[in-house]
Design an enzyme around this catalytic site. Structure first.
Site, PDB file in Angstrom:
ATOM      1  CD  GLU A 143     -22.443  10.019  21.581  1.00 20.86           C
ATOM      2  OE1 GLU A 143     -23.588  10.439  21.821  1.00 20.86           O
ATOM      3  OE2 GLU A 143     -21.672   9.615  22.479  1.00 20.86           O
ATOM      4  CB  VAL A 144     -16.268  10.368  15.455  1.00 17.90           C
ATOM      5  CG1 VAL A 144     -14.758  10.592  15.303  1.00 17.90           C
ATOM      6  CG2 VAL A 144     -16.582   8.877  15.383  1.00 17.90           C
TER       7      VAL A 144
END
Length: 437
Positions: A143-144
């Protein structure tokens, strides 16, 4: 899947060491073979990183004791240190704010700055220094959010053939290479969500598959089994030597969930077992049963660990035995001291004898009856006294397990609003009575 890691998410309501000492033998009995320890701000960082420590961070001596207890139970330990996304616990600090991908947002690390990689290396080195004989090290990378939206990234992406996928892979490769160079016997693990949508060609050409093992995560009850089987095959074709799976035993059904619905998590394990049966045995390294305590660093607490022990027990036994049956249910009931364990409701009638079972009983009482009884206001001062007594009992039960800040946070979220509402109503009634008199 003979490797079964239990994920302890320590970024919220981190249990006291003495509770973990009681818990580890139970985890081994239930079928765990290792721990995935997500330290976040509970690790005793030193030097320039000391600012990352939460007030309730473990001391080096406490962590060494925990690792000793894990060894005594023959449990592998896999540390998890975020190195790209979910870096809020680092980037919220003024000292490291200049390393954000987007200036205003503390979640993602800027992959263009040399200092970013130096920061990650320093964190990994300090964690490594407290651990011995590690086989794996989880470097996060899930989840960058907002990757590519920083000013340096925007300039980089304007150059020919540069893409957000290549930007992501270049940072993962840099971290994994750094780890491999310093610790050649340790294999990095990464969450796979940033990789799923990439083409086989992009993944293969990056060199990342030769450096890391992806951990495919999905916590739902309908995980698209065929899609997961195809994803595993794709990763294998790209060059990944092994693949991990990740299910959930808690912390995946609501950001402020207070009770764990065992049935949801049981169905999640059964879905993953179908994926495993349809995948080549030699490509699966194992499974991590995740137990999230917050959805992110700034989110509220979800289910406390003791509340979710029955769910964890059912999930571990299901994975260990390759399915769920009445015999497995009976075995779980015997191990936990909980006859008549409810799978599809929250209302198991018996207290249980496992560590923290009294917390489960009292949290269940509060979750089901506090808000409704306050809303109904069937009784006045007697009702307030009753709930004050229950809350005090819960605080006493939580004291040996959690630090004061975790207890206060849970109470603030689940108890104080209702009691405050009740007190306000009682005050209004008393005022009205005085006015009449």
């Amino acid at each position: 899947m003979w490797r079964r890691l239990v994920h302890l998410d320590l970024k919220g309501a981190a249990p006291r060491p003495q509770y973990l000492e009681q818990l580890l033998p139970l985890l081994r009995t239930l079928g765990a073979t290792g721990l995935l320890l997500e330290y976040e701000d509970t690790f005793p960082y030193t030097g320039p990183l000391e600012v990352l420590q939460a007030p309730h961070a473990y001391s080096p001596e406490e962590l060494q004791a925990l690792l000793s207890w894990a060894r005594a139970q023959d449990l592998d330990v896999v540390p998890l240190v975020q190195s790209f996304g979910h870096m809020e616990f680092v980037l919220k600090h003024r000292e490291f704010a200049h390393l954000r991908e987007v200036k205003e947002l503390p979640n993602a690390l800027n992959p263009h700055k040399e200092e970013s990689l130096a920061l990650v290396k320093a964190m990994i080195d300090q964690v490594m220094a407290l651990h011995e004989n590690l086989q794996w090290f989880h470097i996060g990378c899930d989840e960058v959010f907002y990757l590519g939206e920083g000013e340096e990234s925007k300039q980089w992406l304007q150059q020919q053939n540069n893409t957000p996928e290549k930007l992501c892979l270049s940072h993962i490769k840099a971290v994994a290479t750094c780890l491999a160079w310093s610790y050649p016997t340790v294999t990095p693990i990464v969450w796979d969500d940033m990789l799923r949508g990439m083409s086989e060609e992009t993944l293969a050409e990056s060199g990342v598959p030769q450096l890391v093992q992806p951990m495919i995560w999905d916590y739902g009850t309908d995980i698209n089994i065929e899609g997961k089987v195809q994803l595993i095959e794709k990763y294998r074709r790209c060059g990944f030597s092994k693949v991990w799976l990740a299910s959930a035993f808690k912390g995946a059904t609501g950001i402020n969930q207070s009770l764990t619905l065992i049935g949801h998590h049981l169905r999640n394990q059964l879905e993953w077992l179908q994926v495993a049966r349809r995948s080549p045995a030699d490509v699966l390294e194992g499974i991590a049963l995740t137990g999230w305590q917050r959805y992110d660093h700034f989110a509220v607490l979800c289910e406390l660990l003791p509340v979710a022990i029955p769910s964890l027990a059912v999930c571990l036994q299901t994975i260990k035995n390759g399915g769920f049956s009445e015999k497995i249910r009976e075995n779980v009931e015997n191990i936990l001291g909980m006859p008549n364990l409810e799978i599809d409701t929250f209302m198991s009638p018996s207290l249980g004898t496992f560590p923290g079972s009294n917390i489960l009983t009292l949290v269940t009482q509060i979750s089901f009856h506090l808000k409704s009884s306050v809303d109904d206001l069937l009784e006045r001062n007697r009702l307030f006294s009753k709930w004050n007594a229950v809350v005090q009992d819960l605080q006493v039960a939580m004291e040996p397990v959690f630090h004061r800040c975790a207890i206060e946070e849970w109470m603030e979220e689940n108890v104080h609003p209702s009691l405050q509402k009740l007190q306000e109503v009682l005050d209004d009634l008393d005022e009205a009575i005085r006015a009449q008199n």
